[in-house]
Every structure is written in structure tokens, then in C-alpha cells.
Design an enzyme around this catalytic site. Sequence first.
Site, PDB file in Angstrom:
ATOM      1  N   GLU A  49      12.868   4.277  -1.114  1.00  0.00           N
ATOM      2  CA  GLU A  49      12.113   5.199  -0.645  1.00  0.00           C
ATOM      3  C   GLU A  49      11.130   6.186  -0.970  1.00  0.00           C
ATOM      4  OE1 GLU A  49       9.022   3.844   1.378  1.00  0.00           O
ATOM      5  OE2 GLU A  49      10.200   2.013   2.025  1.00  0.00           O
ATOM      6  N   TYR A 130       4.569   9.758   5.916  1.00  0.00           N
ATOM      7  CA  TYR A 130       4.937   8.491   5.252  1.00  0.00           C
ATOM      8  C   TYR A 130       6.213   8.054   5.091  1.00  0.00           C
ATOM      9  CZ  TYR A 130       5.319   4.023   2.446  1.00  0.00           C
ATOM     10  OH  TYR A 130       5.094   2.348   2.348  1.00  0.00           O
ATOM     11  N   ASP A 148       0.177   5.028   4.060  1.00  0.00           N
ATOM     12  CA  ASP A 148      -0.803   5.258   2.697  1.00  0.00           C
ATOM     13  C   ASP A 148      -1.508   4.613   2.042  1.00  0.00           C
ATOM     14  OD1 ASP A 148      -0.007   2.954   2.387  1.00  0.00           O
ATOM     15  OD2 ASP A 148       1.548   2.848   1.363  1.00  0.00           O
TER      16      ASP A 148
END
Length: 356
Positions: A49, A130, A148
Site C-alpha cells: 500500500e 485511504y 481514492d
Amino acid sequence: MKTEKRQISEIPFKNPEAFSAELSAWFSDAARDLPWRSEPSLYRTVVSEFMLQQTQVTTMLPYFDRWMQNLPDFEALANASEETVVKLWEGLGYYTRARNLRKLAIQWVAAPIKPEGAAEWLNYPGVGPYTAAAIASIAQKDYAAVVDGNVVRILARLTNDTRDFPDSTSAVKAFTSTANQLIQTAESPGTHNEAMMELGATLCVRAKPQCLLCPVRDHCEGYKNGDPETLPKITRRKIVRKSIDRLFCVSEGQILLYKRPKDSRRLAGQFELPDFAQLGIKAASGDFIAKKSRGIANERIEESIYQVQLSTDDLKQTSNVPDHHWIKIDDLDKVTMTGPHRKWLSQLLAKQKPGA
């Protein structure tokens, strides 16, 4: 603390439960074979991520593999030096991510109670809403929705939302409630979030969306309206154009490079070709050899490179200019350089005559 599945309120399109089921079914068949999916773990999810922030999957895959070979878990990362971490990240850009990832590992290892939900991950360096939702939903089954550009695009088209947004941040804020409601209809929050990201990255793309291949187009009001490509309506940041004159100077098997200070806003600690303005030397004093360009955020930078043979006095002068260093050409692989400059430098050195 995890966010448990809860009762949903009204979602602005019909049959959200069917949408989630069909999306997850598609994902189970169409999901790309990615290393953090084939060998899932909390650590691998965290690293992937961070790397995927502002970087495409195809670009970061070799970096992810190299990272895992050298730093396979939180403990290894926490014990690594910042120089090692940044060197492994070299070429991915936005190096603050690498430094924050190391700080996160140090904090995670030291924490007596580990984070279990998105809200707790927000207390870690480099983790925004996020990233927190992605980590917690995928690795810890937390019902927290990722929001996002991909998710905003899907939801805007799904609901045929024609509102004008001044920027991406405003659009994300506007669709967060819908995204959090929609994830409540999913069997698995992690699968749902990954499916939304996959759909936005592969089919529901910004330009020329592949609607005929979309597994959930029957739910899409934008598709039914006939013009989904125009959604969402977000005012994009203006492109800022810059020009820089760079110096390419080789002397006795060494090359002059500039090292950005550690407190630089961007690319801190990275080596690159020097800027004439910083050295007080006129570009006209060199031979033009190349023109290159690169983009950083909303900036488009055009860089003209000149080859210069400095006099003995000029060579001595460069030693007194802060943050400028003579690096042995044979040692270039040991220093951390900005991705474009390493590529350009390799090309320029390859054209040098033997002994030059």
C-alpha cells in the site's frame, strides 16, 4: 479497534447488495496475480500500500520483490538504516514514503498493543485515511472503505453524479459516506475494497472506460446515460512548467554531482546532476549534449544538459560549494540517485570515450 459490519442506510442507487456480490464474483476470477495477494500477510499489505501511493502496479512490482528479499518483515525494516531503506526505494520516487514506512515499522515493533483497525492505523507515520482503510480491511477484515480517485470515479459514474468539484480532495470527501455505506453490503470488506480498486485500475479508467467489459454496468447510471467518461467532473491542478540547465562534468574518473539536503521538500538526500545556477557557472560555457524532461506531481521540468571541462581553478572552487561532491564513476551504484538522473547519467557515460 475494528469497525464491525453494521446496518446500512439509503445508498443512492438501486440494489447495492447485488452490485457488491457481482463485483466480488468478478474479482475472484479477474484479479491480477500480485505477490501480496498470493502470499498475504499484514506486513506485505502495508508495504504494497505504501508503494502503490502515487505509483502504478507494473512500475512497483520489481521494487516490491527486491524489498521483500532484503526486508522481509517489520523487525528487519525497523532495524535497517535509513540509507539502506532509501537505496532500496531508489527509482520509485516520493521518498518520504520510504522514510515513513521505516518509522512505521519502528513504531509497530515497539508498540505493546498492535493496531487492529483503520482508526488505529491513522496514528502511524505516512498513513492517511485511504491507506489505513486498505491495510485494515484487507489484512484485518475491518469494514472501512477505501476512497481514492478510482473509487470516486466508479461512484460518480455509478450514480451519474454531475456535480463540479474544485479538486480531488473535495470529491473524495463527497463520496466517502457512500463508499462506507456500500462496503456494508459486502461479505468481505477486503475483497470489496480490492475489487473496487481493481475495477478502477483496469476497466473503469479515466479515459475510454471499457464499459462493455464491466461486470457491474447494469447498475451504472452513467453508462445508461451514455457519457460516463465525463464523470467525475473535477478541476485538475494547473501544470507548472520549469526549465533547468544541468552540468555534466567528468574529471579523472569522477563526476560532479549535487546532493539534495536532508531537509529538502522533495528528493531529500538524493544525488543528481548539478544546476549551473547553484555553481555560479554560465551554461553557455559548456557544450549542449541533451535535453530531458520529467514530471513531479503537477510540475513538468525540462532539463538541458551541458558538458563542461572545468579549469583547475574551477575544479577547486566546486569543492567549496555546499552539497556538491565528486563521486567516482565506479561507485555510482553505491549512492542513491533520483530515477531519471541515474538513467540519463548512464546514457551519457555510455557515450564517453574510453579514458575521457
